[in-house]
Scaffold this motif. Structure first.
Motif, mmCIF file in Angstrom:
data_model
loop_
_atom_site.group_PDB
_atom_site.id
_atom_site.type_symbol
_atom_site.label_atom_id
_atom_site.label_comp_id
_atom_site.label_asym_id
_atom_site.label_seq_id
_atom_site.Cartn_x
_atom_site.Cartn_y
_atom_site.Cartn_z
ATOM 1 N N ARG A 284 0.820 -1.194 0.000
ATOM 2 C CA ARG A 284 0.000 0.000 0.000
ATOM 3 C C ARG A 284 0.864 1.257 0.000
ATOM 4 O O ARG A 284 0.614 2.165 -0.753
ATOM 5 C CB ARG A 284 -0.919 0.007 1.200
ATOM 6 N N ALA A 285 1.864 1.275 0.873
ATOM 7 C CA ALA A 285 2.725 2.463 0.948
ATOM 8 C C ALA A 285 3.472 2.659 -0.363
ATOM 9 O O ALA A 285 3.662 3.794 -0.807
ATOM 10 C CB ALA A 285 3.701 2.333 2.110
ATOM 11 N N GLY A 286 3.861 1.562 -0.994
ATOM 12 C CA GLY A 286 4.565 1.649 -2.265
ATOM 13 C C GLY A 286 3.707 2.283 -3.347
ATOM 14 O O GLY A 286 4.170 3.126 -4.113
ATOM 15 N N ALA A 287 2.438 1.897 -3.406
ATOM 16 C CA ALA A 287 1.531 2.472 -4.411
ATOM 17 C C ALA A 287 1.339 3.964 -4.168
ATOM 18 O O ALA A 287 1.366 4.766 -5.108
ATOM 19 C CB ALA A 287 0.188 1.750 -4.389
ATOM 20 N N ALA A 288 1.171 4.342 -2.911
ATOM 21 C CA ALA A 288 0.994 5.762 -2.592
ATOM 22 C C ALA A 288 2.243 6.561 -2.947
ATOM 23 O O ALA A 288 2.153 7.671 -3.481
ATOM 24 C CB ALA A 288 0.647 5.925 -1.114
ATOM 25 N N ALA A 289 3.408 5.998 -2.680
ATOM 26 C CA ALA A 289 4.671 6.679 -3.013
ATOM 27 C C ALA A 289 4.831 6.823 -4.524
ATOM 28 O O ALA A 289 5.258 7.875 -5.010
ATOM 29 C CB ALA A 289 5.850 5.917 -2.423
ATOM 30 N N HIS A 290 4.479 5.782 -5.270
ATOM 31 C CA HIS A 290 4.552 5.865 -6.736
ATOM 32 C C HIS A 290 3.594 6.917 -7.269
ATOM 33 O O HIS A 290 3.928 7.685 -8.167
ATOM 34 C CB HIS A 290 4.241 4.508 -7.374
ATOM 35 N N ALA B 162 4.423 14.510 -8.878
ATOM 36 C CA ALA B 162 5.562 15.434 -8.883
ATOM 37 C C ALA B 162 6.177 15.537 -10.279
ATOM 38 O O ALA B 162 6.617 16.610 -10.691
ATOM 39 C CB ALA B 162 6.612 14.986 -7.870
ATOM 40 N N ALA B 163 6.198 14.429 -11.002
ATOM 41 C CA ALA B 163 6.766 14.404 -12.350
ATOM 42 C C ALA B 163 5.746 14.810 -13.417
ATOM 43 O O ALA B 163 6.077 14.846 -14.608
ATOM 44 C CB ALA B 163 7.312 13.013 -12.659
ATOM 45 N N LYS B 164 4.527 15.087 -12.992
ATOM 46 C CA LYS B 164 3.447 15.455 -13.907
ATOM 47 C C LYS B 164 3.267 14.420 -15.017
ATOM 48 O O LYS B 164 3.167 14.744 -16.198
ATOM 49 C CB LYS B 164 3.678 16.848 -14.483
ATOM 50 N N THR B 165 3.222 13.170 -14.578
ATOM 51 C CA THR B 165 3.000 12.057 -15.499
ATOM 52 C C THR B 165 2.013 11.100 -14.858
ATOM 53 O O THR B 165 1.735 11.184 -13.668
ATOM 54 C CB THR B 165 4.333 11.344 -15.836
ATOM 55 N N ARG B 166 1.507 10.190 -15.657
ATOM 56 C CA ARG B 166 0.547 9.208 -15.130
ATOM 57 C C ARG B 166 0.820 7.873 -15.785
ATOM 58 O O ARG B 166 0.718 7.731 -17.005
ATOM 59 C CB ARG B 166 -0.880 9.659 -15.439
ATOM 60 N N VAL B 167 1.182 6.903 -14.981
ATOM 61 C CA VAL B 167 1.419 5.536 -15.432
ATOM 62 C C VAL B 167 0.524 4.637 -14.581
ATOM 63 O O VAL B 167 0.492 4.795 -13.360
ATOM 64 C CB VAL B 167 2.901 5.132 -15.255
ATOM 65 N N PRO B 168 -0.200 3.718 -15.192
ATOM 66 C CA PRO B 168 -1.063 2.846 -14.393
ATOM 67 C C PRO B 168 -0.276 2.046 -13.353
ATOM 68 O O PRO B 168 0.830 1.577 -13.624
ATOM 69 C CB PRO B 168 -1.695 1.904 -15.416
ATOM 70 N N ILE B 169 -0.852 1.912 -12.184
ATOM 71 C CA ILE B 169 -0.267 1.112 -11.115
ATOM 72 C C ILE B 169 -1.217 -0.050 -10.842
ATOM 73 O O ILE B 169 -2.400 0.169 -10.563
ATOM 74 C CB ILE B 169 -0.068 1.940 -9.831
#
Length: 131
Positions: free
Chosen positions: A1-7, A13-20
């Motif tokens: 869970r923490a990993g998903a939130a950090a990603h 911050a990088a102004k990008t969106r990649v599916p998790i």
């Protein structure tokens, strides 16, 4: 869970969106009286907002899991479907993608099934392996 939130924070911050995708493994999964593993659907419900979908061991695939993914409008990607029974379960249950070590074989089998469905109509939905 923490990993998903950090990603997700790093993506903002990088102004990008990649599916998790959340990972649902059969190792460590609860087992029924016959020893078959089952996904923890309550955890899937609790984590739905964190993920864009789930990457699921084919050993966990059943109609309850597909319904849970559908209830959250989240795709399921099933791995590793290297046998015809596993591939057929994923096909019948309507998962969005299948990961296999035998892509040419799987593509040929699914092309045959598509032709059969075009000729005879859709297959009835069946429970997944062991479920």
């Amino acid at each position: 869970r923490a990993g998903a939130a950090a990603h997700r924070a790093a993506q903002r911050a990088a102004k990008t969106r990649v599916p998790i995708f959340g990972l649902l493994r059969d190792v460590g999964a609860r087992r029924d009286s016959a020893g078959r593993p089952h996904a923890d659907l309550s955890a899937l419900d609790a984590d739905a907002a964190l993920y864009d979908g789930w990457s699921v061991s084919v050993k966990l695939l059943d109609s309850d899991l597909v319904a849970a993914g559908g209830a959250h409008a989240k795709p399921l990607s099933v791995w590793v479907a290297d046998g015809e029974a596993e591939l057929e379960a994923a096909w019948r249950l309507g998962v969005e993608s299948v990961i296999t070590n035998r892509p040419r074989w799987a593509s040929g089998v699914m092309a045959r099934w598509r032709r059969q469905c075009e000729r005879d109509g859709p297959w009835p939905q069946q429970p997944g392996p062991g479920g």
